[in-house]
Design a protein around this motif. Sequence first.
Motif, PDB file in Angstrom:
ATOM      1  N   ILE A  19       8.902  10.771   7.488  1.00 37.53           N
ATOM      2  CA  ILE A  19       8.288  10.666   6.159  1.00 37.53           C
ATOM      3  C   ILE A  19       9.343  10.292   5.123  1.00 37.53           C
ATOM      4  CG2 ILE A  19       7.305  12.036   4.271  1.00 37.53           C
ATOM      5  CD1 ILE A  19       5.622  13.487   6.374  1.00 37.53           C
ATOM      6  N   LEU A  20      10.469  10.964   5.155  1.00 41.13           N
ATOM      7  CA  LEU A  20      11.534  10.663   4.205  1.00 41.13           C
ATOM      8  C   LEU A  20      12.019   9.229   4.379  1.00 41.13           C
ATOM      9  CD1 LEU A  20      13.597  13.986   4.440  1.00 41.13           C
ATOM     10  CD2 LEU A  20      11.857  13.376   2.756  1.00 41.13           C
ATOM     11  N   ASP A  21      12.209   8.804   5.627  1.00 41.78           N
ATOM     12  CA  ASP A  21      12.650   7.430   5.893  1.00 41.78           C
ATOM     13  C   ASP A  21      11.621   6.416   5.394  1.00 41.78           C
ATOM     14  OD1 ASP A  21      14.874   8.494   7.134  1.00 41.78           O
ATOM     15  OD2 ASP A  21      14.081   8.260   9.175  1.00 41.78           O
ATOM     16  N   ASP A  22      10.340   6.699   5.632  1.00 44.37           N
ATOM     17  CA  ASP A  22       9.268   5.791   5.202  1.00 44.37           C
ATOM     18  C   ASP A  22       9.260   5.621   3.684  1.00 44.37           C
ATOM     19  OD1 ASP A  22       8.336   5.303   7.753  1.00 44.37           O
ATOM     20  OD2 ASP A  22       6.720   6.788   7.642  1.00 44.37           O
ATOM     21  N   LEU A  23       9.372   6.720   2.966  1.00 42.39           N
ATOM     22  CA  LEU A  23       9.281   6.663   1.509  1.00 42.39           C
ATOM     23  C   LEU A  23      10.489   5.973   0.893  1.00 42.39           C
ATOM     24  CD1 LEU A  23       7.776  10.206   0.759  1.00 42.39           C
ATOM     25  CD2 LEU A  23       6.585   8.006   0.915  1.00 42.39           C
ATOM     26  N   ILE A  24      11.653   6.184   1.471  1.00 45.52           N
ATOM     27  CA  ILE A  24      12.851   5.475   0.998  1.00 45.52           C
ATOM     28  C   ILE A  24      12.687   3.979   1.240  1.00 45.52           C
ATOM     29  CG2 ILE A  24      15.313   5.122   1.430  1.00 45.52           C
ATOM     30  CD1 ILE A  24      15.479   8.146   2.031  1.00 45.52           C
ATOM     31  N   TRP A  25      12.186   3.618   2.437  1.00 44.07           N
ATOM     32  CA  TRP A  25      11.927   2.213   2.762  1.00 44.07           C
ATOM     33  C   TRP A  25      10.934   1.595   1.789  1.00 44.07           C
ATOM     34  CZ3 TRP A  25       7.115   0.321   4.458  1.00 44.07           C
ATOM     35  CH2 TRP A  25       7.110  -1.011   4.897  1.00 44.07           C
ATOM     36  N   LEU A  26       9.923   2.356   1.409  1.00 43.77           N
ATOM     37  CA  LEU A  26       8.894   1.854   0.498  1.00 43.77           C
ATOM     38  C   LEU A  26       9.447   1.587  -0.889  1.00 43.77           C
ATOM     39  CD1 LEU A  26       5.830   1.232   0.256  1.00 43.77           C
ATOM     40  CD2 LEU A  26       5.486   3.635  -0.375  1.00 43.77           C
ATOM     41  N   GLU A  80       8.908  -1.297  11.990  1.00 47.09           N
ATOM     42  CA  GLU A  80       9.441  -1.774  13.269  1.00 47.09           C
ATOM     43  C   GLU A  80       8.968  -3.186  13.601  1.00 47.09           C
ATOM     44  OE1 GLU A  80       8.147   1.291  15.868  1.00 47.09           O
ATOM     45  OE2 GLU A  80       9.840   2.639  15.421  1.00 47.09           O
ATOM     46  N   HIS A  81       7.846  -3.594  13.019  1.00 44.85           N
ATOM     47  CA  HIS A  81       7.324  -4.940  13.268  1.00 44.85           C
ATOM     48  C   HIS A  81       7.717  -5.931  12.179  1.00 44.85           C
ATOM     49  CE1 HIS A  81       4.841  -2.807  16.236  1.00 44.85           C
ATOM     50  NE2 HIS A  81       4.640  -3.978  16.800  1.00 44.85           N
ATOM     51  N   GLY A  82       8.639  -5.534  11.333  1.00 46.16           N
ATOM     52  CA  GLY A  82       9.216  -6.472  10.383  1.00 46.16           C
ATOM     53  C   GLY A  82       8.486  -6.639   9.069  1.00 46.16           C
ATOM     54  N   VAL A  83       7.459  -5.831   8.807  1.00 44.28           N
ATOM     55  CA  VAL A  83       6.786  -5.888   7.514  1.00 44.28           C
ATOM     56  C   VAL A  83       7.754  -5.395   6.444  1.00 44.28           C
ATOM     57  CG1 VAL A  83       4.866  -5.012   6.135  1.00 44.28           C
ATOM     58  CG2 VAL A  83       4.526  -5.563   8.555  1.00 44.28           C
ATOM     59  N   THR A  84       7.806  -6.096   5.319  1.00 42.06           N
ATOM     60  CA  THR A  84       8.707  -5.695   4.241  1.00 42.06           C
ATOM     61  C   THR A  84       7.975  -4.798   3.251  1.00 42.06           C
ATOM     62  OG1 THR A  84       8.165  -7.540   2.764  1.00 42.06           O
ATOM     63  CG2 THR A  84       9.870  -7.921   4.447  1.00 42.06           C
ATOM     64  N   PRO A  85       8.714  -3.980   2.512  1.00 38.81           N
ATOM     65  CA  PRO A  85       8.065  -3.154   1.483  1.00 38.81           C
ATOM     66  C   PRO A  85       7.274  -3.983   0.478  1.00 38.81           C
ATOM     67  CG  PRO A  85      10.301  -2.407   1.860  1.00 38.81           C
ATOM     68  CD  PRO A  85      10.151  -3.691   2.622  1.00 38.81           C
ATOM     69  N   ALA A  86       7.810  -5.132   0.092  1.00 40.48           N
ATOM     70  CA  ALA A  86       7.112  -5.979  -0.880  1.00 40.48           C
ATOM     71  C   ALA A  86       5.784  -6.466  -0.318  1.00 40.48           C
ATOM     72  CB  ALA A  86       7.993  -7.161  -1.260  1.00 40.48           C
ATOM     73  N   GLU A  87       5.764  -6.827   0.947  1.00 41.05           N
ATOM     74  CA  GLU A  87       4.517  -7.281   1.575  1.00 41.05           C
ATOM     75  C   GLU A  87       3.488  -6.162   1.601  1.00 41.05           C
ATOM     76  OE1 GLU A  87       6.208 -10.644   4.712  1.00 41.05           O
ATOM     77  OE2 GLU A  87       6.156  -8.525   5.284  1.00 41.05           O
ATOM     78  N   LEU A  88       3.928  -4.959   1.892  1.00 40.74           N
ATOM     79  CA  LEU A  88       2.994  -3.832   1.914  1.00 40.74           C
ATOM     80  C   LEU A  88       2.498  -3.517   0.509  1.00 40.74           C
ATOM     81  CD1 LEU A  88       1.519  -1.571   3.348  1.00 40.74           C
ATOM     82  CD2 LEU A  88       3.574  -0.169   3.147  1.00 40.74           C
ATOM     83  N   ARG A  89       3.404  -3.482  -0.457  1.00 39.81           N
ATOM     84  CA  ARG A  89       2.996  -3.155  -1.829  1.00 39.81           C
ATOM     85  C   ARG A  89       2.019  -4.189  -2.383  1.00 39.81           C
ATOM     86  NH1 ARG A  89       8.689  -1.878  -2.420  1.00 39.81           N
ATOM     87  NH2 ARG A  89       8.963  -3.833  -3.563  1.00 39.81           N
ATOM     88  N   ALA A  90       2.112  -5.415  -1.906  1.00 39.57           N
ATOM     89  CA  ALA A  90       1.191  -6.464  -2.361  1.00 39.57           C
ATOM     90  C   ALA A  90      -0.242  -6.126  -1.985  1.00 39.57           C
ATOM     91  CB  ALA A  90       1.603  -7.807  -1.780  1.00 39.57           C
ATOM     92  N   ARG A  91      -0.420  -5.360  -0.923  1.00 38.37           N
ATOM     93  CA  ARG A  91      -1.782  -4.988  -0.500  1.00 38.37           C
ATOM     94  C   ARG A  91      -2.399  -3.968  -1.440  1.00 38.37           C
ATOM     95  NH1 ARG A  91      -1.528  -3.502   5.841  1.00 38.37           N
ATOM     96  NH2 ARG A  91      -3.746  -3.134   5.377  1.00 38.37           N
ATOM     97  N   PHE A  92      -1.566  -3.279  -2.224  1.00 40.66           N
ATOM     98  CA  PHE A  92      -2.087  -2.204  -3.067  1.00 40.66           C
ATOM     99  C   PHE A  92      -2.861  -2.717  -4.274  1.00 40.66           C
ATOM    100  CE2 PHE A  92       1.823   0.509  -1.704  1.00 40.66           C
ATOM    101  CZ  PHE A  92       1.284   0.618  -0.444  1.00 40.66           C
ATOM    102  N   SER A  93      -2.627  -3.955  -4.668  1.00 41.05           N
ATOM    103  CA  SER A  93      -3.309  -4.497  -5.844  1.00 41.05           C
ATOM    104  C   SER A  93      -4.570  -5.271  -5.488  1.00 41.05           C
ATOM    105  CB  SER A  93      -2.352  -5.430  -6.601  1.00 41.05           C
ATOM    106  OG  SER A  93      -1.915  -6.490  -5.764  1.00 41.05           O
ATOM    107  N   GLY A  94      -4.879  -5.294  -4.191  1.00 42.66           N
ATOM    108  CA  GLY A  94      -6.047  -6.042  -3.745  1.00 42.66           C
ATOM    109  C   GLY A  94      -7.355  -5.322  -4.004  1.00 42.66           C
TER     110      GLY A  94
END
Length: 278
Positions: free
Chosen positions: A57-64, A264-278
Motif C-alpha cells: 500500500i505504501l509503495d502504491d501510494l508513493i508511486w501514484l 508491473e505491467h508498465g502503466v504510469t501514474p499519469a496514465e492512471l490519473r488520466a482515468r480519474f477525470s473520465g
Amino acid sequence: MSFTTRFAPSPTGHLHVGHAFSAWTAFQAACEADGRFLLRLEDIDTVRCKPEFEQVILDDLIWLGLDWEEPVRRQSEHFDDYARVLERLRALGVVCRCFKTRREIMEDIARAPHGVGEVYRGPVEPMSADEEAERVAAGHPFAWRLSLDRCRDTLGARYDAMRFVEDGKGERVADPEPLGDVILARKDVGTSYHIAVVHDDASQRISHVIRGEDLAEMTPLHVLLQTLLDLPTPVYRHHRLLLDENGERFAKRNQSVTLKSLREHGVTPAELRARFSG
C-alpha cells in the motif's frame, strides 16, 4: 480548524484502481485547500490484515504521487483508546450485549411487523440481568450493539436535530434509523470500524471526510456516535465510484486491476490519473 483530510485503507489485500481514485481525490482536495493529508491504516482486523499488504500500500501510494504527514496512524496500536470509547457508551447506557446468532437475528427480523428485509432493532423483550450474567459467566460469545431506542431516550430532542454538511450539497438530516441497532464491538474484538473511525477522525482533527459514495449510508450512524461522545462532526464529501468495463465496482479479488499489477505491467501514474477525470 484547518483543512485536514485522510485516506484510510485496510491492509487486507492490494489496492485497486478504485482505491487509487479515492486516495487521489482526497489528496488533491488537501492540496487545493493548502491543507493537510494524512494516511491511516485501518488494521483492526488482526486476522486478515497483513504486514506485506501494508508495505505494498505504501509503495502504491508513493508511486501514484502522494505524500503524507508522518507518522502513519495504525489502528491496531490503539485498541485501548477504542475500549475507552466503548466504556463511555456503556456508561451512557446506549449499548447492550447481544448473544443472538446471525440465524436467530434473521428469524427475529422475519417475525417483526415491518417484514423481511428490514434491519434488526433489538429484542422485543430485553434479557434479564440474571440471565445476562449467567451467559457472560459461562463464556457465551456476544456482541455489543448500539440501541437506537436508548440513544433516542438519552439524547432527547438532540436525536432528531442531528445534522451534517455534505460538501457542495449543504446540510443533511442525520437519520440512523435505516441502519438499525448496529454492532459496535464483539467479545473477542473490542471495537469496530464505526468506533475506530469516529474516534480517529476526532483525534486527528479531520475537518473533511472524503470517501466513496458506498459509505454515505454510514454517515448518520457516525454523526450519532459523534453526538453521543461530544465529538466534532466533520464535513463529508462522498465521491462517485469508478467502475470497470462491466459497470461493476472494482474489488480486491480482481488482481488484474490492482496498482501493484498495473505498475508491473508498465502503466504510469499519469496514465492512471488520466482515468480519474473520465
